[in-house]
Design a protein around this motif. Structure first.
Motif, PDB file in Angstrom:
ATOM      1  N   THR A 105       0.889  -1.097  -0.086  1.00  8.20           N
ATOM      2  CA  THR A 105       0.025   0.061   0.123  1.00  8.20           C
ATOM      3  C   THR A 105       0.750   1.031   0.157  1.00  8.20           C
ATOM      4  N   VAL A 106       1.860   1.345   1.055  1.00  3.69           N
ATOM      5  CA  VAL A 106       2.810   2.525   1.043  1.00  3.69           C
ATOM      6  C   VAL A 106       3.522   2.511  -0.360  1.00  3.69           C
ATOM      7  N   ALA A 107       4.186   1.496  -0.867  1.00  2.00           N
ATOM      8  CA  ALA A 107       4.783   1.611  -2.063  1.00  2.00           C
ATOM      9  C   ALA A 107       4.094   2.216  -3.298  1.00  2.00           C
ATOM     10  N   GLY A 108       2.816   1.513  -3.357  1.00  7.28           N
ATOM     11  CA  GLY A 108       1.909   1.978  -4.613  1.00  7.28           C
ATOM     12  C   GLY A 108       1.416   3.238  -4.359  1.00  7.28           C
ATOM     13  N   GLN A 167      -2.480  -2.617  -7.567  1.00 11.62           N
ATOM     14  CA  GLN A 167      -3.953  -2.109  -7.430  1.00 11.62           C
ATOM     15  C   GLN A 167      -3.811  -0.593  -6.858  1.00 11.62           C
ATOM     16  N   MET A 168      -2.914  -0.318  -6.103  1.00 12.02           N
ATOM     17  CA  MET A 168      -2.621   1.038  -5.682  1.00 12.02           C
ATOM     18  C   MET A 168      -2.131   1.935  -6.576  1.00 12.02           C
ATOM     19  N   LEU A 169      -1.225   1.508  -7.425  1.00 10.12           N
ATOM     20  CA  LEU A 169      -0.805   2.202  -8.579  1.00 10.12           C
ATOM     21  C   LEU A 169      -2.283   2.809  -9.425  1.00 10.12           C
ATOM     22  N   VAL A 170      -3.100   1.857  -9.670  1.00 13.56           N
ATOM     23  CA  VAL A 170      -4.304   2.265 -10.591  1.00 13.56           C
ATOM     24  C   VAL A 170      -5.326   3.017  -9.786  1.00 13.56           C
ATOM     25  N   LEU A 171      -5.697   2.528  -8.811  1.00 10.95           N
ATOM     26  CA  LEU A 171      -6.743   3.295  -7.755  1.00 10.95           C
ATOM     27  C   LEU A 171      -6.329   4.765  -7.322  1.00 10.95           C
ATOM     28  N   LYS A 172      -4.928   4.928  -7.076  1.00  5.75           N
ATOM     29  CA  LYS A 172      -4.753   6.295  -6.532  1.00  5.75           C
ATOM     30  C   LYS A 172      -5.123   7.446  -7.610  1.00  5.75           C
ATOM     31  N   ASN A 173      -5.098   7.127  -9.046  1.00  3.49           N
ATOM     32  CA  ASN A 173      -5.438   8.037  -9.975  1.00  3.49           C
ATOM     33  C   ASN A 173      -6.868   8.106 -10.331  1.00  3.49           C
ATOM     34  N   HIS A 174      -7.661   7.143  -9.515  1.00  6.00           N
ATOM     35  CA  HIS A 174      -9.214   7.468  -9.843  1.00  6.00           C
ATOM     36  C   HIS A 174      -9.769   8.843  -9.296  1.00  6.00           C
ATOM     37  N   ASP A 175     -11.036   9.225  -9.915  1.00  7.38           N
ATOM     38  CA  ASP A 175     -11.489  10.432  -9.359  1.00  7.38           C
ATOM     39  C   ASP A 175     -11.754  10.514  -7.682  1.00  7.38           C
ATOM     40  N   SER A 186      -5.678  13.046   5.025  1.00  4.49           N
ATOM     41  CA  SER A 186      -4.449  12.750   5.345  1.00  4.49           C
ATOM     42  C   SER A 186      -3.892  11.422   4.610  1.00  4.49           C
ATOM     43  N   ARG A 187      -2.780  11.447   4.336  1.00  3.00           N
ATOM     44  CA  ARG A 187      -2.150  10.195   3.301  1.00  3.00           C
ATOM     45  C   ARG A 187      -2.772   9.059   3.826  1.00  3.00           C
ATOM     46  N   MET A 188      -2.617   8.721   5.232  1.00  4.32           N
ATOM     47  CA  MET A 188      -2.998   7.581   6.080  1.00  4.32           C
ATOM     48  C   MET A 188      -4.515   7.300   5.696  1.00  4.32           C
ATOM     49  N   ARG A 189      -5.469   8.280   5.944  1.00  7.14           N
ATOM     50  CA  ARG A 189      -6.754   7.861   5.626  1.00  7.14           C
ATOM     51  C   ARG A 189      -6.842   7.572   4.288  1.00  7.14           C
ATOM     52  N   ILE A 190      -6.315   8.365   3.137  1.00  4.76           N
ATOM     53  CA  ILE A 190      -6.655   7.802   1.939  1.00  4.76           C
ATOM     54  C   ILE A 190      -6.330   6.625   1.680  1.00  4.76           C
ATOM     55  N   MET A 191      -5.067   6.227   2.179  1.00  9.76           N
ATOM     56  CA  MET A 191      -4.391   4.880   1.951  1.00  9.76           C
ATOM     57  C   MET A 191      -5.414   3.632   2.248  1.00  9.76           C
ATOM     58  N   PHE A 192      -5.530   3.891   3.665  1.00 13.39           N
ATOM     59  CA  PHE A 192      -6.066   2.860   4.274  1.00 13.39           C
ATOM     60  C   PHE A 192      -7.585   2.587   4.501  1.00 13.39           C
ATOM     61  N   ARG A 193      -8.273   3.984   4.289  1.00 13.14           N
ATOM     62  CA  ARG A 193      -9.687   3.871   4.280  1.00 13.14           C
ATOM     63  C   ARG A 193     -10.406   3.961   3.027  1.00 13.14           C
ATOM     64  N   HIS A 194      -9.800   4.618   2.272  1.00  8.53           N
ATOM     65  CA  HIS A 194     -10.347   5.004   0.615  1.00  8.53           C
ATOM     66  C   HIS A 194      -9.892   4.006  -0.315  1.00  8.53           C
ATOM     67  N   LEU A 195      -8.345   3.592  -0.471  1.00  7.31           N
ATOM     68  CA  LEU A 195      -7.908   2.778  -1.304  1.00  7.31           C
ATOM     69  C   LEU A 195      -7.996   1.357  -1.021  1.00  7.31           C
ATOM     70  N   LEU A 196      -7.368   1.005   0.183  1.00  9.12           N
ATOM     71  CA  LEU A 196      -7.230  -0.188   0.420  1.00  9.12           C
ATOM     72  C   LEU A 196      -8.361  -1.078   0.260  1.00  9.12           C
ATOM     73  N   ALA A 199      -9.016  -2.314  -2.807  1.00  6.65           N
ATOM     74  CA  ALA A 199      -7.666  -2.952  -3.346  1.00  6.65           C
ATOM     75  C   ALA A 199      -7.637  -4.352  -2.907  1.00  6.65           C
ATOM     76  N   ALA A 200      -8.265  -4.742  -1.735  1.00 10.78           N
ATOM     77  CA  ALA A 200      -7.945  -5.930  -1.256  1.00 10.78           C
ATOM     78  C   ALA A 200      -8.450  -6.915  -1.590  1.00 10.78           C
ATOM     79  N   ALA A 201      -9.501  -6.956  -2.497  1.00 11.37           N
ATOM     80  CA  ALA A 201      -9.989  -8.143  -2.780  1.00 11.37           C
ATOM     81  C   ALA A 201      -9.352  -9.126  -3.409  1.00 11.37           C
TER      82      ALA A 201
END
Length: 282
Positions: A105-108, A167-175, A186-196, A199-201
């Motif tokens: 998640t962090v790397a992507g 998955q993160m490389l793709v999802l972070k560019n979504h609207d 915050s970046r933590m909220r975006i990564m772990f509450r919105h994107l992850l 991406a986790a399926a």
């Protein structure tokens, strides 16, 4: 001319088949969980109690799965072994899943130098055969389940990290991700509450398949004498103990071997059901 009702019918059949596969896997896994939790009540004998008068007895009413060369009841040992092998499959997946998901998640999300360092670390680990690297770590740490779990955590996280990173490389560019950034989250909220969560399926599905490999690896490690140590009842240990009697007392290796295959099949069915349910293959 094609029937316009054929596609919906196939869709209903497909959904029923997917749910049936998932339900069958959950039911089978649930049966093993019941065996593990109820082992003290279900097992007829002490799994490590030896009886010299009952050595190498074939399946019978007294011993449905027979006895081993120490007179121990195979059925009771298989039931008690469920506790250890279930723990091997679950714990052996949880730690690599958590580590790999966090790093991926962090790397992507950050990309750049963070992603470059991450990929070089992945390349280093992938340069070595998985089983050889795991055996080397266990040999350094010493035999036992704790060493096995540590080895799995140090080696097994790579696959989960690569899945999440992609998955993160793709999802972070979504609207919705761009909107969250614009709103100042915050970046933590975006990564772990919105994107992850989105991406986790794929990783959840892979975890079910990985549980099969972890179970087989754990049994193999115990078979080689680097995992669970005798006289503890564990399926891989039981297979190893029975190999010297495979032509004269086949039941010693057959029943624990069937237990390994059946539990692996349960995880595999759950993985297939989840893959279809989440549309991972589509």
């Amino acid at each position: 001319m094609s029937d316009p009702l054929a596609a919906p019918a196939l869709g209903r059949k497909g959904r029923f088949r997917r749910r049936g596969t998932l339900a069958a896997g959950v039911f089978l896994l649930g049966a093993f969980v019941v065996l593990a939790l109820g082992a003290p009540l279900i097992a007829l004998y002490d799994p490590i109690a030896q009886d010299a008068t009952a050595r190498l007895q074939g399946p019978s009413w007294l011993h449905p799965f027979g006895t081993d060369n120490f007179g121990r009841d195979i059925l009771s040992r298989v039931i008690w072994g469920t506790r250890i092998d279930l723990k091997i499959a679950v714990i052996g997946v949880i730690f690599p899943f958590l580590i790999g998901t966090t790093l991926g998640t962090v790397a992507g999300f950050f990309g750049g130098i963070v992603d470059a360092i991450f990929m070089r670390l992945v390349d280093v680990i992938l340069a070595f055969p998985f089983l050889v690297l795991m055996l080397s770590i266990i040999a350094i740490l010493g035999p036992g389940l704790a060493s096995f779990y540590i080895a799995m955590a140090l080696v097994g996280w790579v696959s989960y990290a690569r899945l999440i990173r992609a998955q993160m490389l793709v999802l972070k560019n979504h609207d919705y991700a761009v909107a969250a950034i614009s709103l100042g989250f915050s970046r933590m909220r975006i990564m772990f509450r919105h994107l992850l969560p989105n991406a986790a399926a794929g990783s959840v599905v892979f975890a079910m398949s990985d549980a099969v490999l972890v179970l087989l690896n754990g049994s193999a490690i115990s078979y080689l004498g680097l995992g669970v140590q005798p006289p503890v009842a564990e399926w891989g240990v039981m297979v190893a103990e029975g190999q010297a009697f495979v032509t004269t007392a086949w039941w010693i290796t057959l029943f624990p071997g069937l237990a390994i295959v059946t539990l692996a099949f349960a995880f595999s069915m759950i993985g297939d059901g989840l893959a279809d349910l989440f549309g991972v293959h589509e």
